[in-house]
Structures are given as C-alpha cells and as structure tokens.
Design a protein around this motif. Structure first.
Motif, PDB file in Angstrom:
ATOM      1  N   PRO A 132      90.921  85.238 -40.093  1.00 10.93           N
ATOM      2  CA  PRO A 132      90.976  83.972 -39.246  1.00 10.93           C
ATOM      3  C   PRO A 132      89.788  83.628 -38.556  1.00 10.93           C
ATOM      4  O   PRO A 132      88.803  84.385 -38.218  1.00 10.93           O
ATOM      5  CB  PRO A 132      92.015  84.560 -38.083  1.00 10.93           C
ATOM      6  CG  PRO A 132      92.611  85.950 -38.611  1.00 10.93           C
ATOM      7  CD  PRO A 132      91.747  86.388 -39.696  1.00 10.93           C
ATOM      8  N   HIS A 133      89.750  82.325 -38.501  1.00  8.76           N
ATOM      9  CA  HIS A 133      88.275  81.620 -37.887  1.00  8.76           C
ATOM     10  C   HIS A 133      88.779  80.945 -36.584  1.00  8.76           C
ATOM     11  O   HIS A 133      88.026  80.898 -35.853  1.00  8.76           O
ATOM     12  CB  HIS A 133      87.849  80.779 -38.994  1.00  8.76           C
ATOM     13  CG  HIS A 133      86.657  79.798 -38.588  1.00  8.76           C
ATOM     14  ND1 HIS A 133      85.504  80.419 -38.063  1.00  8.76           N
ATOM     15  CD2 HIS A 133      86.359  78.560 -38.391  1.00  8.76           C
ATOM     16  CE1 HIS A 133      84.667  79.568 -37.665  1.00  8.76           C
ATOM     17  NE2 HIS A 133      85.337  78.418 -37.734  1.00  8.76           N
ATOM     18  N   MET A 134      89.792  80.321 -36.709  1.00  4.72           N
ATOM     19  CA  MET A 134      90.315  79.393 -35.559  1.00  4.72           C
ATOM     20  C   MET A 134      91.938  79.406 -35.547  1.00  4.72           C
ATOM     21  O   MET A 134      92.201  79.198 -36.582  1.00  4.72           O
ATOM     22  CB  MET A 134      89.652  78.224 -35.536  1.00  4.72           C
ATOM     23  CG  MET A 134      90.135  77.285 -34.323  1.00  4.72           C
ATOM     24  SD  MET A 134      89.545  75.514 -34.633  1.00  4.72           S
ATOM     25  CE  MET A 134      90.637  74.978 -35.981  1.00  4.72           C
ATOM     26  N   VAL A 135      92.370  79.715 -34.312  1.00  8.57           N
ATOM     27  CA  VAL A 135      94.123  79.323 -34.302  1.00  8.57           C
ATOM     28  C   VAL A 135      94.027  78.797 -32.878  1.00  8.57           C
ATOM     29  O   VAL A 135      93.752  79.271 -31.728  1.00  8.57           O
ATOM     30  CB  VAL A 135      94.644  80.773 -34.294  1.00  8.57           C
ATOM     31  CG1 VAL A 135      96.050  80.599 -34.212  1.00  8.57           C
ATOM     32  CG2 VAL A 135      94.405  81.599 -35.511  1.00  8.57           C
ATOM     33  N   LEU A 136      94.617  77.506 -32.867  1.00  6.26           N
ATOM     34  CA  LEU A 136      95.108  76.694 -31.846  1.00  6.26           C
ATOM     35  C   LEU A 136      96.558  76.527 -31.722  1.00  6.26           C
ATOM     36  O   LEU A 136      97.150  76.169 -32.585  1.00  6.26           O
ATOM     37  CB  LEU A 136      94.538  75.477 -31.642  1.00  6.26           C
ATOM     38  CG  LEU A 136      92.799  75.695 -31.706  1.00  6.26           C
ATOM     39  CD1 LEU A 136      92.347  74.223 -31.832  1.00  6.26           C
ATOM     40  CD2 LEU A 136      92.446  76.245 -30.282  1.00  6.26           C
ATOM     41  N   SER A 137      97.208  76.900 -30.536  1.00  5.33           N
ATOM     42  CA  SER A 137      98.865  76.581 -30.580  1.00  5.33           C
ATOM     43  C   SER A 137      99.181  76.137 -28.894  1.00  5.33           C
ATOM     44  O   SER A 137      98.621  77.024 -28.166  1.00  5.33           O
ATOM     45  CB  SER A 137      99.388  77.794 -30.902  1.00  5.33           C
ATOM     46  OG  SER A 137     100.911  77.704 -30.881  1.00  5.33           O
ATOM     47  N   HIS A 138      99.978  75.224 -28.859  1.00  2.00           N
ATOM     48  CA  HIS A 138     100.685  74.982 -27.739  1.00  2.00           C
ATOM     49  C   HIS A 138     101.919  74.257 -27.685  1.00  2.00           C
ATOM     50  O   HIS A 138     102.221  73.730 -28.619  1.00  2.00           O
ATOM     51  CB  HIS A 138      99.767  74.065 -26.748  1.00  2.00           C
ATOM     52  CG  HIS A 138      99.393  72.707 -27.203  1.00  2.00           C
ATOM     53  ND1 HIS A 138      98.712  72.269 -28.218  1.00  2.00           N
ATOM     54  CD2 HIS A 138      99.857  71.696 -26.666  1.00  2.00           C
ATOM     55  CE1 HIS A 138      98.601  71.033 -28.430  1.00  2.00           C
ATOM     56  NE2 HIS A 138      99.462  70.448 -27.431  1.00  2.00           N
ATOM     57  N   ASP A 139     102.704  74.595 -26.705  1.00  2.00           N
ATOM     58  CA  ASP A 139     104.283  73.928 -26.729  1.00  2.00           C
ATOM     59  C   ASP A 139     104.220  73.326 -25.120  1.00  2.00           C
ATOM     60  O   ASP A 139     103.747  74.135 -24.371  1.00  2.00           O
ATOM     61  CB  ASP A 139     105.144  75.061 -26.934  1.00  2.00           C
ATOM     62  CG  ASP A 139     104.982  75.807 -28.227  1.00  2.00           C
ATOM     63  OD1 ASP A 139     105.001  74.867 -29.525  1.00  2.00           O
ATOM     64  OD2 ASP A 139     104.682  76.912 -28.443  1.00  2.00           O
ATOM     65  N   TYR A 140     104.903  72.621 -25.181  1.00  2.00           N
ATOM     66  CA  TYR A 140     105.512  72.147 -23.871  1.00  2.00           C
ATOM     67  C   TYR A 140     106.634  71.136 -24.080  1.00  2.00           C
ATOM     68  O   TYR A 140     107.168  70.524 -24.909  1.00  2.00           O
ATOM     69  CB  TYR A 140     104.313  71.093 -22.992  1.00  2.00           C
ATOM     70  CG  TYR A 140     103.794  69.735 -23.682  1.00  2.00           C
ATOM     71  CD1 TYR A 140     104.601  68.724 -23.708  1.00  2.00           C
ATOM     72  CD2 TYR A 140     102.769  69.950 -24.476  1.00  2.00           C
ATOM     73  CE1 TYR A 140     104.238  67.400 -24.071  1.00  2.00           C
ATOM     74  CE2 TYR A 140     102.410  68.762 -25.002  1.00  2.00           C
ATOM     75  CZ  TYR A 140     102.854  67.513 -24.695  1.00  2.00           C
ATOM     76  OH  TYR A 140     102.533  66.160 -25.525  1.00  2.00           O
ATOM     77  N   THR A 141     107.474  71.119 -22.760  1.00  2.00           N
ATOM     78  CA  THR A 141     108.700  70.391 -22.642  1.00  2.00           C
ATOM     79  C   THR A 141     108.728  69.782 -21.369  1.00  2.00           C
ATOM     80  O   THR A 141     108.073  70.118 -20.321  1.00  2.00           O
ATOM     81  CB  THR A 141     109.852  71.515 -22.456  1.00  2.00           C
ATOM     82  OG1 THR A 141     109.661  72.299 -23.710  1.00  2.00           O
ATOM     83  CG2 THR A 141     110.992  70.644 -22.521  1.00  2.00           C
ATOM     84  N   ASN A 142     109.338  68.665 -21.398  1.00  2.00           N
ATOM     85  CA  ASN A 142     109.262  67.732 -20.123  1.00  2.00           C
ATOM     86  C   ASN A 142     110.768  67.420 -19.715  1.00  2.00           C
ATOM     87  O   ASN A 142     111.479  67.010 -20.755  1.00  2.00           O
ATOM     88  CB  ASN A 142     108.966  66.454 -20.191  1.00  2.00           C
ATOM     89  CG  ASN A 142     107.196  66.566 -20.247  1.00  2.00           C
ATOM     90  OD1 ASN A 142     106.769  67.306 -19.658  1.00  2.00           O
ATOM     91  ND2 ASN A 142     106.498  65.743 -21.093  1.00  2.00           N
ATOM     92  N   LEU A 143     111.320  67.527 -18.572  1.00  4.14           N
ATOM     93  CA  LEU A 143     112.725  67.129 -18.246  1.00  4.14           C
ATOM     94  C   LEU A 143     112.352  65.908 -17.316  1.00  4.14           C
ATOM     95  O   LEU A 143     111.608  65.893 -16.534  1.00  4.14           O
ATOM     96  CB  LEU A 143     113.425  68.269 -17.435  1.00  4.14           C
ATOM     97  CG  LEU A 143     113.602  69.528 -18.135  1.00  4.14           C
ATOM     98  CD1 LEU A 143     114.116  70.627 -17.278  1.00  4.14           C
ATOM     99  CD2 LEU A 143     114.347  69.283 -19.356  1.00  4.14           C
ATOM    100  N   TYR A 165     111.309  61.297 -11.887  1.00  2.00           N
ATOM    101  CA  TYR A 165     110.884  62.513 -11.764  1.00  2.00           C
ATOM    102  C   TYR A 165     110.745  63.260 -13.041  1.00  2.00           C
ATOM    103  O   TYR A 165     111.584  62.968 -13.919  1.00  2.00           O
ATOM    104  CB  TYR A 165     112.297  63.101 -11.016  1.00  2.00           C
ATOM    105  CG  TYR A 165     111.715  64.878 -10.775  1.00  2.00           C
ATOM    106  CD1 TYR A 165     110.693  65.295 -10.052  1.00  2.00           C
ATOM    107  CD2 TYR A 165     112.344  65.507 -11.863  1.00  2.00           C
ATOM    108  CE1 TYR A 165     110.584  66.682  -9.761  1.00  2.00           C
ATOM    109  CE2 TYR A 165     112.203  67.133 -11.549  1.00  2.00           C
ATOM    110  CZ  TYR A 165     111.383  67.422 -10.807  1.00  2.00           C
ATOM    111  OH  TYR A 165     111.110  68.767 -10.614  1.00  2.00           O
ATOM    112  N   THR A 166     109.568  63.822 -13.119  1.00  2.00           N
ATOM    113  CA  THR A 166     109.244  64.523 -14.487  1.00  2.00           C
ATOM    114  C   THR A 166     109.053  66.061 -14.113  1.00  2.00           C
ATOM    115  O   THR A 166     108.226  66.399 -13.238  1.00  2.00           O
ATOM    116  CB  THR A 166     108.131  63.776 -15.229  1.00  2.00           C
ATOM    117  OG1 THR A 166     108.530  62.681 -15.386  1.00  2.00           O
ATOM    118  CG2 THR A 166     107.700  64.740 -16.385  1.00  2.00           C
ATOM    119  N   HIS A 167     109.778  66.835 -14.698  1.00  2.00           N
ATOM    120  CA  HIS A 167     109.494  68.489 -14.525  1.00  2.00           C
ATOM    121  C   HIS A 167     108.778  68.879 -15.882  1.00  2.00           C
ATOM    122  O   HIS A 167     109.349  69.033 -16.877  1.00  2.00           O
ATOM    123  CB  HIS A 167     110.814  69.218 -14.237  1.00  2.00           C
ATOM    124  CG  HIS A 167     110.532  70.777 -13.952  1.00  2.00           C
ATOM    125  ND1 HIS A 167     110.054  70.899 -12.867  1.00  2.00           N
ATOM    126  CD2 HIS A 167     110.684  71.583 -14.844  1.00  2.00           C
ATOM    127  CE1 HIS A 167     109.943  72.295 -12.931  1.00  2.00           C
ATOM    128  NE2 HIS A 167     110.504  72.800 -14.080  1.00  2.00           N
TER     129      HIS A 167
END
Length: 170
Positions: A132-143, A165-167
């Motif tokens: 492995p040289h580089m690993v990027l990961s992200h997750d997000y959710t909006n209500l 309204y945003t959560h």
C-alpha cells in the motif's frame, strides 16, 4: 415514464450504464489496462392528493469505479508498477409535498443523502505483490428537512421564504 392508474399519478425512471464498462466487459477495445465503469439510476413517482396538492417520492444514485493495472510482462516504466483504484457511491431519496395556494405555493421536503468514496494506490514488485502506498476513504450522510413558501407577484418578481435543517453524519 407514464401514468399510474387514472387519478393523475405518474412515474419516471432512468438508468444508465457506462459504454466504457460495456466495451471493457465485451473485450471489444483494448482499454490499456484501465477500467472505467459507472452506472446511475433516477426515479420519481408523483401522486396528486387534491386538485392543488401533490406528493412525490424521488431518488437518485450512482456507482463509479476506476482501476488501473499494468501486467507484469508489460511493465517498463516506474508508473507501470503502480496499481490504482477509485470507488464512489452516492444516493439521495426524499419525499416532497407541494400545496398550491391562491397567491403561491408551499413546498416541504424530507430527504436523506449518502456518499462514500475510497481511493488507493499500491506499489507492485516484480512478483506482483502489492505494498500500500496511499489509501483514502470517507463516508457521510445528511438528513434534510426543508419548507419554502413561494409567491409570484408578477412575471418578473417572485418572493421565496423558507427554512432548512440539515443534520450531517460523518
């Protein structure tokens, strides 16, 4: 797309699949060890509640995938020893209610959105073992919850007032 029953309800659905993904899977063109696949889906179902009110269920989403790999026997340059990938997922769905009034309309929406992304690069050795040289990961959710009142005063003047309204979830 088309009507649902005889009461004024309707639907529309759209799905796409990448031409590059089909060409790659069918082996019609040499993609030079790079693969780009994507697909998306959109839909909306609209139902009248009264003569001046409407409810709609809607959604959209996509899947994107890219990867790059050079076989061992074709590696000549430093970049050929790099294997990379990118995967993305996105979805949004909601319910809308629109009520016509004498001087305008009120529209309320509740929705959820989600996004996930992972990208990486690995260095490959002569035996094709990955480091492995580089690993990027992200997750997000909006209500999201939103209501707006719109009034058209004349053809060139419209007023809109609302709240949202945003959560956010990470």
């Amino acid at each position: 797309e088309g009507p649902i029953g005889g009461g004024g309800a309707s639907y529309i659905v759209n799905y796409r699949y990448s031409m590059t993904g089909l060409i790659d899977q069918l082996g019609l063109v040499d993609m030079q060890d790079q693969n780009l696949h994507y697909q998306d889906l959109n839909f909306k179902v609209s139902m009248p509640v009264t003569e001046r009110a409407n409810v709609a269920l809607w959604g959209t989403g996509f899947i994107d995938r890219f990867d790059s790999y050079t076989p061992v026997d074709q590696r000549k340059y430093r970049k050929d020893y790099m294997q990379s990938y990118s995967n993305q997922l996105m979805g949004a769905a909601g319910l809308s209610y629109t009520q016509g009034l004498n001087n305008g309309q009120i529209k309320s929406v509740i929705a959820v959105t989600a996004f996930g992304d992972s990208n990486g690069e690995d260095w490959l050795d002569e035996q094709d073992k990955a480091s492995p040289h580089m690993v990027l990961s992200h997750d997000y959710t909006n209500l999201i919850a939103k209501t707006t009142y719109t009034r058209k005063w004349n053809p060139s003047m419209t007023t809109q007032l609302g709240a949202q309204y945003t959560h956010m979830l990470y």
